[in-house]
Design a protein around this motif. Sequence first.
Motif, PDB file in Angstrom:
ATOM      1  N   SER A   1     -98.587  46.384 -62.962  1.00  0.00           N
ATOM      2  CA  SER A   1     -99.111  45.864 -64.227  1.00  0.00           C
ATOM      3  C   SER A   1     -97.967  45.510 -65.181  1.00  0.00           C
ATOM      4  O   SER A   1     -96.897  46.122 -65.149  1.00  0.00           O
TER       5      SER A   1
ATOM      6  N   THR B   1    -106.924  37.657 -61.308  1.00  0.00           N
ATOM      7  CA  THR B   1    -107.880  38.535 -60.618  1.00  0.00           C
ATOM      8  C   THR B   1    -107.996  39.896 -61.302  1.00  0.00           C
ATOM      9  O   THR B   1    -109.018  40.555 -61.194  1.00  0.00           O
ATOM     10  N   GLY B   2    -106.945  40.298 -62.036  1.00  0.00           N
ATOM     11  CA  GLY B   2    -107.023  41.555 -62.791  1.00  0.00           C
ATOM     12  C   GLY B   2    -108.161  41.471 -63.811  1.00  0.00           C
ATOM     13  O   GLY B   2    -108.868  42.454 -64.063  1.00  0.00           O
ATOM     14  N   ALA B   3    -108.360  40.275 -64.378  1.00  0.00           N
ATOM     15  CA  ALA B   3    -109.425  40.086 -65.371  1.00  0.00           C
ATOM     16  C   ALA B   3    -110.792  40.318 -64.720  1.00  0.00           C
ATOM     17  O   ALA B   3    -111.724  40.794 -65.372  1.00  0.00           O
TER      18      ALA B   3
ATOM     19  N   TYR C   1    -111.431  42.473 -62.202  1.00  0.00           N
ATOM     20  CA  TYR C   1    -111.616  43.930 -62.083  1.00  0.00           C
ATOM     21  C   TYR C   1    -111.876  44.546 -63.462  1.00  0.00           C
ATOM     22  O   TYR C   1    -112.663  45.481 -63.604  1.00  0.00           O
ATOM     23  N   ARG C   2    -111.234  43.969 -64.469  1.00  0.00           N
ATOM     24  CA  ARG C   2    -111.466  44.455 -65.843  1.00  0.00           C
ATOM     25  C   ARG C   2    -112.903  44.149 -66.280  1.00  0.00           C
ATOM     26  O   ARG C   2    -113.534  44.938 -66.983  1.00  0.00           O
TER      27      ARG C   2
ATOM     28  N   ALA D   1    -111.197  49.562 -59.491  1.00  0.00           N
ATOM     29  CA  ALA D   1    -110.576  48.675 -58.494  1.00  0.00           C
ATOM     30  C   ALA D   1    -110.326  49.382 -57.165  1.00  0.00           C
ATOM     31  O   ALA D   1    -109.996  48.745 -56.170  1.00  0.00           O
TER      32      ALA D   1
ATOM     33  N   GLY E   1    -102.386  39.116 -58.973  1.00  0.00           N
ATOM     34  CA  GLY E   1    -103.120  40.371 -58.782  1.00  0.00           C
ATOM     35  C   GLY E   1    -102.266  41.412 -58.088  1.00  0.00           C
ATOM     36  O   GLY E   1    -101.074  41.561 -58.392  1.00  0.00           O
TER      37      GLY E   1
ATOM     38  N   ILE F   1    -103.057  39.747 -53.452  1.00  0.00           N
ATOM     39  CA  ILE F   1    -103.296  38.324 -53.178  1.00  0.00           C
ATOM     40  C   ILE F   1    -102.526  37.884 -51.927  1.00  0.00           C
ATOM     41  O   ILE F   1    -103.086  37.256 -51.038  1.00  0.00           O
TER      42      ILE F   1
ATOM     43  N   ARG G   1     -96.434  45.612 -72.927  1.00  0.00           N
ATOM     44  CA  ARG G   1     -97.871  45.807 -73.135  1.00  0.00           C
ATOM     45  C   ARG G   1     -98.126  46.375 -74.533  1.00  0.00           C
ATOM     46  O   ARG G   1     -99.044  45.968 -75.230  1.00  0.00           O
TER      47      ARG G   1
ATOM     48  N   ASP H   1    -102.924  52.295 -58.163  1.00  0.00           N
ATOM     49  CA  ASP H   1    -102.938  50.979 -57.508  1.00  0.00           C
ATOM     50  C   ASP H   1    -102.146  50.974 -56.199  1.00  0.00           C
ATOM     51  O   ASP H   1    -102.472  50.247 -55.276  1.00  0.00           O
TER      52      ASP H   1
HETATM   53  O1   DC Z   1    -103.333  42.728 -63.697  1.00  0.00           O
HETATM   54  P1   DC Z   1    -104.131  43.700 -64.547  1.00  0.00           P
HETATM   55  O2   DC Z   1    -103.290  44.764 -65.185  1.00  0.00           O
HETATM   56  O3   DC Z   1    -105.012  43.012 -65.529  1.00  0.00           O
HETATM   57  O4   DC Z   1    -105.101  44.415 -63.498  1.00  0.00           O
HETATM   58  C1   DC Z   1    -105.986  45.423 -63.881  1.00  0.00           C
HETATM   59  C2   DC Z   1    -106.224  46.395 -62.745  1.00  0.00           C
HETATM   60  O5   DC Z   1    -106.987  45.775 -61.726  1.00  0.00           O
HETATM   61  C3   DC Z   1    -104.980  46.941 -62.091  1.00  0.00           C
HETATM   62  O6   DC Z   1    -104.646  48.217 -62.587  1.00  0.00           O
HETATM   63  C4   DC Z   1    -105.310  47.010 -60.632  1.00  0.00           C
HETATM   64  C5   DC Z   1    -106.522  46.169 -60.444  1.00  0.00           C
HETATM   65  N1   DC Z   1    -106.303  44.966 -59.626  1.00  0.00           N
HETATM   66  C6   DC Z   1    -106.450  45.084 -58.274  1.00  0.00           C
HETATM   67  O7   DC Z   1    -106.668  46.185 -57.772  1.00  0.00           O
HETATM   68  N2   DC Z   1    -106.359  43.981 -57.487  1.00  0.00           N
HETATM   69  C7   DC Z   1    -106.096  42.786 -58.004  1.00  0.00           C
HETATM   70  N3   DC Z   1    -106.032  41.712 -57.205  1.00  0.00           N
HETATM   71  C8   DC Z   1    -105.918  42.644 -59.409  1.00  0.00           C
HETATM   72  C9   DC Z   1    -106.003  43.767 -60.198  1.00  0.00           C
END
Ligand code: DC
Length: 229
Positions: free
Chosen positions: A12, A34-36, A38-39, A107, A133, A136, A161, A188
């Motif tokens: 992150s 892609t993080g968005a 999962y958020r 996640a 992400g 990916i 952050r 993660d």
């Molecule tokens: O990139 P980010 O910090 O917004 O992602 C938030 C959370 O989502 C991160 O702690 C792990 C998860 N994540 C994941 O497991 N797989 C992804 N492809 C993207 C994010």
Amino acid sequence: MKKITIAIDGFSSTGKSTVAKQLAKYLGYIYVDTGAMYRAVTLYAMQHGFIDANHFETSKLVNALEDITISFKFNDTLGFAEVYLNGVNIEKEIRTLEVSSFVSQVAAVSKVRTQLVKQQQQMGKDKGVVMDGRDIGTVVFPDAELKLYMIASAEKRAKRRFDELIERGDEVSYADVLKNVEERDYIDSNREDSPLRKAEDAIELDNSNLDLKTQFERVVSLVNDKFKQ
Ligand code: DC
């Protein structure tokens, strides 16, 4: 010119989304954060009382997955696509420290990942996509033509952050942000399903001490090398 798939992974706050947005704009590609996604699922779980500091009702979330629709809409003013949950713009809400504190648990749920990975593969099926992400280059698009793996020290990432959250007007402490960054790094990269790993063919980019301009120039030259191949 032929279109390629660009996968950007890393811990992150390594600056993945900054590079991904710059690249997508430069190439005229779609950018998918892609993080968005999962958020967004995490926010849904919070709104429905499936997760809080004391409990996480995984099965309730899994059963509700079919009621969750995540979409992206391009915002001309911002220059990138914002995320929507069941038609509501949640771009701002998903960036809070509270969502960050639960997102790694969400996640780690395999059924959540299966659903989101399917959507991500659909979004990138015609190539011409920059996706960032954790999985990916390893799971979503293992055949991506260009894979970047971004790293930076936990302290640098927490500072970035922290500055972002303060700028937005959130009241947070640097110590809490650093703790969250370290906790997410741990979850993660240690979860069973698709843990964060550098793909064998990914190019590592340490931006602890790189300014944005130099970093972008480096990435553009990597992209150009791919087009020449
Ligand atoms: O990139 P980010 O910090 O917004 O992602 C938030 C959370 O989502 C991160 O702690 C792990 C998860 N994540 C994941 O497991 N797989 C992804 N492809 C993207 C994010």
